[in-house]
Design a protein around this motif. Structure first.
Motif, PDB file in Angstrom:
ATOM      1  N   GLY A 106       0.762  -1.248   0.000  1.00 45.14           N
ATOM      2  CA  GLY A 106       0.000   0.000   0.000  1.00 45.14           C
ATOM      3  C   GLY A 106       0.789   1.293   0.000  1.00 45.14           C
ATOM      4  O   GLY A 106       0.206   2.361   0.211  1.00 45.14           O
ATOM      5  N   LEU A 108       1.873   4.022  -2.010  1.00 45.55           N
ATOM      6  CA  LEU A 108       1.649   4.607  -3.330  1.00 45.55           C
ATOM      7  C   LEU A 108       2.374   5.945  -3.413  1.00 45.55           C
ATOM      8  O   LEU A 108       3.257   6.139  -4.251  1.00 45.55           O
ATOM      9  N   SER A 140       0.627   8.165   1.604  1.00 49.98           N
ATOM     10  CA  SER A 140       0.036   6.864   1.966  1.00 49.98           C
ATOM     11  C   SER A 140       0.310   6.543   3.432  1.00 49.98           C
ATOM     12  O   SER A 140       1.437   6.727   3.917  1.00 49.98           O
ATOM     13  N   ILE A 141      -0.711   6.010   4.122  1.00 47.55           N
ATOM     14  CA  ILE A 141      -0.507   5.595   5.516  1.00 47.55           C
ATOM     15  C   ILE A 141       0.652   4.586   5.566  1.00 47.55           C
ATOM     16  O   ILE A 141       1.511   4.652   6.448  1.00 47.55           O
ATOM     17  N   LEU A 157       2.619  -7.217  -6.357  1.00 53.21           N
ATOM     18  CA  LEU A 157       1.464  -7.903  -5.759  1.00 53.21           C
ATOM     19  C   LEU A 157       0.180  -7.146  -6.056  1.00 53.21           C
ATOM     20  O   LEU A 157      -0.079  -6.076  -5.499  1.00 53.21           O
ATOM     21  N   THR A 162      -5.654  -9.322  -6.175  1.00 51.67           N
ATOM     22  CA  THR A 162      -6.687 -10.105  -6.857  1.00 51.67           C
ATOM     23  C   THR A 162      -6.080 -11.106  -7.847  1.00 51.67           C
ATOM     24  O   THR A 162      -6.812 -11.823  -8.519  1.00 51.67           O
ATOM     25  N   VAL A 164     -11.071  -6.625  -3.506  1.00 48.78           N
ATOM     26  CA  VAL A 164      -9.824  -5.891  -3.262  1.00 48.78           C
ATOM     27  C   VAL A 164      -9.717  -5.431  -1.807  1.00 48.78           C
ATOM     28  O   VAL A 164      -8.632  -5.432  -1.224  1.00 48.78           O
ATOM     29  N   ILE A 214      -8.109  10.678   6.292  1.00 49.35           N
ATOM     30  CA  ILE A 214      -6.771  11.197   5.970  1.00 49.35           C
ATOM     31  C   ILE A 214      -6.724  11.438   4.461  1.00 49.35           C
ATOM     32  O   ILE A 214      -7.152  10.579   3.677  1.00 49.35           O
ATOM     33  N   THR A 216      -5.437  11.016   1.535  1.00 46.35           N
ATOM     34  CA  THR A 216      -4.536  10.220   0.693  1.00 46.35           C
ATOM     35  C   THR A 216      -5.146  10.083  -0.705  1.00 46.35           C
ATOM     36  O   THR A 216      -6.269  10.540  -0.951  1.00 46.35           O
ATOM     37  N   PHE A 266     -15.331  13.621  -0.254  1.00 50.81           N
ATOM     38  CA  PHE A 266     -14.475  13.319   0.896  1.00 50.81           C
ATOM     39  C   PHE A 266     -14.288  14.559   1.773  1.00 50.81           C
ATOM     40  O   PHE A 266     -14.132  14.457   2.993  1.00 50.81           O
TER      41      PHE A 266
HETATM   42  N1  LIG Z   1      -7.361   7.752   3.986  1.00 53.84           N
HETATM   43  C1  LIG Z   1      -8.335   7.551   4.840  1.00 53.84           C
HETATM   44  O1  LIG Z   1      -9.147   8.444   5.164  1.00 53.84           O
HETATM   45  C2  LIG Z   1      -8.477   6.185   5.467  1.00 53.84           C
HETATM   46  C3  LIG Z   1      -9.195   6.070   6.668  1.00 53.84           C
HETATM   47  C4  LIG Z   1      -9.353   4.800   7.226  1.00 53.84           C
HETATM   48  C5  LIG Z   1      -8.796   3.697   6.590  1.00 53.84           C
HETATM   49  N2  LIG Z   1      -8.109   3.867   5.416  1.00 53.84           N
HETATM   50  C6  LIG Z   1      -7.554   2.670   4.760  1.00 53.84           C
HETATM   51  O2  LIG Z   1      -6.156   2.753   4.730  1.00 53.84           O
HETATM   52  C7  LIG Z   1      -5.683   1.880   3.711  1.00 53.84           C
HETATM   53  C8  LIG Z   1      -4.598   2.599   2.911  1.00 53.84           C
HETATM   54  O3  LIG Z   1      -5.167   3.651   2.168  1.00 53.84           O
HETATM   55  P1  LIG Z   1      -4.539   5.109   2.093  1.00 53.84           P
HETATM   56  O4  LIG Z   1      -5.568   6.027   2.620  1.00 53.84           O
HETATM   57  O5  LIG Z   1      -3.165   5.135   2.639  1.00 53.84           O
HETATM   58  O6  LIG Z   1      -4.519   5.377   0.510  1.00 53.84           O
HETATM   59  P2  LIG Z   1      -3.460   5.082  -0.658  1.00 53.84           P
HETATM   60  O7  LIG Z   1      -4.181   5.426  -1.919  1.00 53.84           O
HETATM   61  O8  LIG Z   1      -2.182   5.777  -0.387  1.00 53.84           O
HETATM   62  O9  LIG Z   1      -3.230   3.502  -0.541  1.00 53.84           O
HETATM   63  C9  LIG Z   1      -4.117   2.551  -1.085  1.00 53.84           C
HETATM   64  C10 LIG Z   1      -3.259   1.457  -1.664  1.00 53.84           C
HETATM   65  O10 LIG Z   1      -4.055   0.369  -2.114  1.00 53.84           O
HETATM   66  C11 LIG Z   1      -3.324  -0.209  -3.192  1.00 53.84           C
HETATM   67  N3  LIG Z   1      -4.162  -1.107  -3.987  1.00 53.84           N
HETATM   68  C12 LIG Z   1      -5.348  -0.837  -4.599  1.00 53.84           C
HETATM   69  N4  LIG Z   1      -5.771  -1.920  -5.278  1.00 53.84           N
HETATM   70  C13 LIG Z   1      -4.838  -2.909  -5.070  1.00 53.84           C
HETATM   71  C14 LIG Z   1      -4.690  -4.247  -5.494  1.00 53.84           C
HETATM   72  N5  LIG Z   1      -5.602  -4.839  -6.303  1.00 53.84           N
HETATM   73  N6  LIG Z   1      -3.606  -4.956  -5.081  1.00 53.84           N
HETATM   74  C15 LIG Z   1      -2.678  -4.395  -4.280  1.00 53.84           C
HETATM   75  N7  LIG Z   1      -2.737  -3.108  -3.853  1.00 53.84           N
HETATM   76  C16 LIG Z   1      -3.817  -2.388  -4.245  1.00 53.84           C
HETATM   77  C17 LIG Z   1      -2.888   1.017  -3.982  1.00 53.84           C
HETATM   78  O11 LIG Z   1      -1.854   0.699  -4.901  1.00 53.84           O
HETATM   79  C18 LIG Z   1      -2.421   1.929  -2.858  1.00 53.84           C
HETATM   80  O12 LIG Z   1      -1.040   1.718  -2.611  1.00 53.84           O
HETATM   81  C19 LIG Z   1      -6.909   1.450   2.920  1.00 53.84           C
HETATM   82  O13 LIG Z   1      -7.356   0.181   3.358  1.00 53.84           O
HETATM   83  C20 LIG Z   1      -7.931   2.500   3.306  1.00 53.84           C
HETATM   84  O14 LIG Z   1      -9.270   2.065   3.145  1.00 53.84           O
HETATM   85  C21 LIG Z   1      -7.923   5.072   4.866  1.00 53.84           C
END
Ligand SMILES: NC(=O)c1ccc[n+]([C@@H]2O[C@H](COP(=O)([O-])OP(=O)(O)OC[C@H]3O[C@@H](n4cnc5c(N)ncnc54)[C@H](O)[C@@H]3O)[C@@H](O)[C@H]2O)c1
Length: 251
Positions: A12, A14, A18-19, A62, A65, A115, A187, A189, A198
């Motif tokens: 994750g 990106l 990204s978190i 990776l 899916t 996913v 957050i 992202t 959002f």
């Molecule tokens: N940003 C928020 O507000 C928030 C709040 C709570 C939870 N989350 C969760 O945190 C997690 C990370 O998201 P983020 O906010 O850092 O955003 P982000 O866009 O930086 O990260 C999402 C990641 O998912 C990856 N991804 C998507 N489809 C994929 C696949 N088929 N195979 C492998 N990787 C795949 C992307 O490449 C990306 O790196 C997610 O589960 C998101 O739901 C986010």
């Protein structure tokens, strides 16, 4: 050095928003060695962003899916580390159509669930051959107890994700593997920006007892590192809220 000697697989990353980027950064600062995953057209972006980490981190392919990617994951991780102490699932995606609850077709819903929910089990199962000595699986959710504005089928996928975490905890506990989630507040992202409206969540901080900064992924990342460490040895199937306390209020 909370993570001294730990070997982690971190999905994750990106962008540096990204978190997962901050989990990787903090884990390295605390002594961990990190292997990252990325896929498809984002692979080169992840490689570029990885150079901003304190230490080098290899990136392996990776798509969660892709059954071939999953089947070969443990061997490909093995080119960089003989075992894993922890795995971060930081993956979420839903097609645009899934953000309209009453109109969404099953194809869009199934992609969201595949996913964003089933992938937690798929990732953990794929990593098991490298986790024979136990370890920690950590994922990120957005509180699935509520029907949020515009979150729609992604919210349903997160409910499935949270249930998947509980079943993982049940089935992996006897192997010494813990499964826990961090329920983060909003957050800004890349994934968050794909959620329609959002910006409505920008007012989260007005109702969170501790306040909340949508531009700060660090508190959620710190909680992930803590759960990946040895400091939650008897905790599994848990969801730790990192949301400024919003979930505890009646607003
Ligand atoms: N940003 C928020 O507000 C928030 C709040 C709570 C939870 N989350 C969760 O945190 C997690 C990370 O998201 P983020 O906010 O850092 O955003 P982000 O866009 O930086 O990260 C999402 C990641 O998912 C990856 N991804 C998507 N489809 C994929 C696949 N088929 N195979 C492998 N990787 C795949 C992307 O490449 C990306 O790196 C997610 O589960 C998101 O739901 C986010």
């Amino acid at each position: 050095m909370l993570m001294d000697g730990k070997k982690l697989l971190i999905t994750g990353v990106l962008m540096d928003s990204s978190i997962a980027f901050h989990v990787a950064r903090l884990a390295q600062e605390q002594g961990a060695e990190v292997v990252l995953t990325s896929f498809g057209r984002t692979f080169r972006i992840t490689q570029t962003i990885a150079r901003r980490l304190p230490k080098p981190a290899p990136v392996i392919e990776l798509d969660v899916t892709d059954t071939e990617h999953l089947a070969t994951l443990a061997d490909r991780v093995g080119e960089h580390t003989d075992h894993l102490d922890g795995v971060l699932h930081s993956i979420g995606f839903a097609p645009r159509g899934a953000f309209n609850f009453m109109e969404a077709p099953w194809e869009d819903v199934s992609t969201a669930v595949h996913v964003s929910a089933y992938s937690l089990k798929a990732l953990a199962a794929a990593c098991l051959p490298r986790m024979s000595e136990g370890g920690s699986v950590v994922g990120l959710t957005f509180d699935a107890q509520y029907a949020w504005p515009m979150y729609d089928w992604m919210g349903v996928a997160k409910a499935a994700f949270e249930a998947t975490n509980r079943y993982l905890a049940r089935d992996l506990g006897p192997r010494g593997i813990r499964a826990n989630l961090v329920s983060a507040g909003p957050i800004a992202t890349t994934a968050a920006k794909s959620i329609p409206e959002f910006e409505q969540f920008a007012r989260w901080g007005e109702h969170a007892p501790l306040g909340w900064d949508v531009k700060d992924p660090v508190p959620a990342a710190q909680a992930c590192v803590a759960l990946l460490s040895d400091w939650f040895p008897a905790t599994t199937g848990e969801i730790v809220h990192v949301d400024g306390g919003y979930h505890a209020t009646g607003f």
